[in-house]
Design a protein around this motif. Structure first.
Motif, PDB file in Angstrom:
ATOM      1  N   LEU A   1      20.987   7.974  37.553  1.00 37.96           N
ATOM      2  CA  LEU A   1      21.119   8.446  38.929  1.00 37.96           C
ATOM      3  C   LEU A   1      20.158   7.722  39.874  1.00 37.96           C
ATOM      4  N   GLY A   2      18.940   7.479  39.406  1.00 36.94           N
ATOM      5  CA  GLY A   2      17.967   6.776  40.239  1.00 36.94           C
ATOM      6  C   GLY A   2      18.424   5.378  40.598  1.00 36.94           C
ATOM      7  N   ALA A   3      19.115   4.712  39.686  1.00 38.16           N
ATOM      8  CA  ALA A   3      19.621   3.365  39.956  1.00 38.16           C
ATOM      9  C   ALA A   3      20.724   3.417  41.005  1.00 38.16           C
TER      10      ALA A   3
ATOM     11  N   GLY B   1      15.284  21.975  41.697  1.00 42.79           N
ATOM     12  CA  GLY B   1      14.046  21.933  40.948  1.00 42.79           C
ATOM     13  C   GLY B   1      14.034  20.918  39.820  1.00 42.79           C
ATOM     14  N   SER B   2      15.173  20.311  39.541  1.00 41.20           N
ATOM     15  CA  SER B   2      15.240  19.309  38.474  1.00 41.20           C
ATOM     16  C   SER B   2      14.626  18.002  38.968  1.00 41.20           C
ATOM     17  N   PRO B   3      14.246  17.090  38.048  1.00 43.67           N
ATOM     18  CA  PRO B   3      13.645  15.821  38.462  1.00 43.67           C
ATOM     19  C   PRO B   3      14.573  14.973  39.334  1.00 43.67           C
ATOM     20  N   GLU B   4      15.893  15.186  39.239  1.00 47.07           N
ATOM     21  CA  GLU B   4      16.842  14.372  39.988  1.00 47.07           C
ATOM     22  C   GLU B   4      17.268  15.021  41.305  1.00 47.07           C
ATOM     23  N   GLU B   5      16.659  16.153  41.644  1.00 44.79           N
ATOM     24  CA  GLU B   5      17.027  16.870  42.867  1.00 44.79           C
ATOM     25  C   GLU B   5      16.882  16.000  44.112  1.00 44.79           C
TER      26      GLU B   5
ATOM     27  N   ALA C   1      19.954  -5.314  37.437  1.00 47.13           N
ATOM     28  CA  ALA C   1      19.455  -4.273  36.537  1.00 47.13           C
ATOM     29  C   ALA C   1      19.879  -2.886  37.012  1.00 47.13           C
ATOM     30  N   TYR C   2      19.728  -2.636  38.310  1.00 42.73           N
ATOM     31  CA  TYR C   2      20.130  -1.332  38.862  1.00 42.73           C
ATOM     32  C   TYR C   2      21.621  -1.080  38.643  1.00 42.73           C
ATOM     33  N   ARG C   3      22.415  -2.138  38.843  1.00 42.30           N
ATOM     34  CA  ARG C   3      23.857  -1.956  38.699  1.00 42.30           C
ATOM     35  C   ARG C   3      24.222  -1.599  37.250  1.00 42.30           C
ATOM     36  N   TYR C   4      23.597  -2.281  36.301  1.00 44.45           N
ATOM     37  CA  TYR C   4      23.856  -1.970  34.899  1.00 44.45           C
ATOM     38  C   TYR C   4      23.447  -0.525  34.596  1.00 44.45           C
ATOM     39  N   ALA C   5      22.243  -0.124  35.060  1.00 46.75           N
ATOM     40  CA  ALA C   5      21.770   1.241  34.810  1.00 46.75           C
ATOM     41  C   ALA C   5      22.669   2.265  35.498  1.00 46.75           C
ATOM     42  N   ALA C   6      23.118   1.944  36.728  1.00 45.87           N
ATOM     43  CA  ALA C   6      23.993   2.858  37.461  1.00 45.87           C
ATOM     44  C   ALA C   6      25.328   3.036  36.757  1.00 45.87           C
ATOM     45  N   GLU C   7      25.878   1.934  36.264  1.00 45.54           N
ATOM     46  CA  GLU C   7      27.162   1.997  35.553  1.00 45.54           C
ATOM     47  C   GLU C   7      27.066   2.820  34.273  1.00 45.54           C
ATOM     48  N   ASN C   8      25.835   2.979  33.801  1.00 42.81           N
ATOM     49  CA  ASN C   8      25.621   3.753  32.582  1.00 42.81           C
ATOM     50  C   ASN C   8      24.972   5.111  32.856  1.00 42.81           C
ATOM     51  N   GLY C   9      25.164   5.600  34.098  1.00 46.67           N
ATOM     52  CA  GLY C   9      24.824   6.976  34.424  1.00 46.67           C
ATOM     53  C   GLY C   9      23.435   7.237  34.943  1.00 46.67           C
TER      54      GLY C   9
END
Length: 267
Positions: free
Chosen positions: A75-77, A113-117, A65-73
């Motif tokens: 960042l958390g994955a 300051g962004s959520p992905e910082e 699941a993480y790999r699929y999410a990562a391949e589709n951008g």
């Protein structure tokens, strides 16, 4: 609808069913959460399913699941995959694979300051560690200048306390092309210490001890030892005990009392 679509839908269905303790038809999840056609699936939704799988111990499914999410951008994955490879968590440890994921994260233009910082700053610290030591058998060779660049970006742009601690140590030792400077070291250590970084608190306390402020410095080292993570306790204890042996009994008692006050007040 392609084979990949059915495989992914089935995987996600099984994760959700395991988490909820119920049987859910694959097509129901496919329509309501993943969506169709395939390109409309939400990487965030798949990332959440991966997290659910991970929490329930289904780490192989989590990786998928993480790999699929990562391949589709997502960042958390990418970050989670990097951590899993770096720690050998659910996969065979592979520092070079982790390095590549961390690099992809660090390449993102994420505003402070962004959520992905947090993902980016943590990736930069990890890259700094890899650059410091290198990864044997890979193109990643020891490069202190690169390590300093990674740490500085995380420390200055994202105010990451671990990176500030690493920069402080570099100024103490004159590493990575940095000229030794106690003043600059103290500045970066202070920034990390104010955020609760026990290693920075202990190192700053040792600097104070060596500069003549024995009681205050010993108190800071003693308080830091109590707050430290298990993997930091050994070197902090060694530093604190060495200082403890050099002062008079009255100063030891005063330092212990001051350390207890620091801990009680959260200083």
């Amino acid at each position: 609808m392609g084979v990949f679509h059915y495989v992914r839908a089935g995987m996600i269905c099984s994760i959700a069913a395991g988490a909820l303790g119920v049987t859910v038809p694959a097509h129901a999840l496919d329509q309501s959460i993943i969506g169709t056609p395939e390109e409309e699936r939400s990487p965030w939704a798949v990332f959440r399913f991966g997290f659910t799988a991970y929490q329930s111990g289904q780490k192989e499914q989590a990786v998928e699941a993480y790999r699929y999410a990562a391949e589709n951008g997502q960042l958390g994955a990418r970050w989670k995959l990097a951590r899993m490879y770096a720690e050998g968590d659910g996969v065979k440890r592979n520092d070079y694979e982790a390095f590549k994921f961390f690099q992809a994260i660090a390449a993102q233009d994420v505003e402070p300051g962004s959520p992905e910082e947090t993902y980016v700053s943590d990736a930069l610290v990890a890259l700094g560690g890899y650059a410091r030591t290198g990864i044997p058998g890979t193109p990643v060779q020891p490069n202190m200048t690169a390590a300093q660049d990674y740490y500085m970006r995380a420390a200055a742009t994202y105010r990451n306390p671990q990176a500030q601690f690493e920069i402080g140590k570099m100024f103490l030792k004159g590493e990575g092309g940095i000229k030794t400077s106690i003043q600059q070291a103290g500045r970066w250590l202070q920034l990390a210490a104010e955020k609760g970084h026990a290693g920075a608190q202990a190192t700053l306390g040792n600097l104070l001890f060596q500069s003549g402020r024995a009681v205050r410095g010993l108190a800071m080292m003693t308080a830091a030892l109590e707050r430290a993570a298990p993997n930091d306790k050994s070197w902090i204890r060694s530093m604190q005990e060495e200082a403890f042996a050099l002062v008079q009994e009255a100063d030891r008692r005063t330092a212990i009392a001051l350390a207890q006050d620091m801990l009680a007040k959260g200083d």
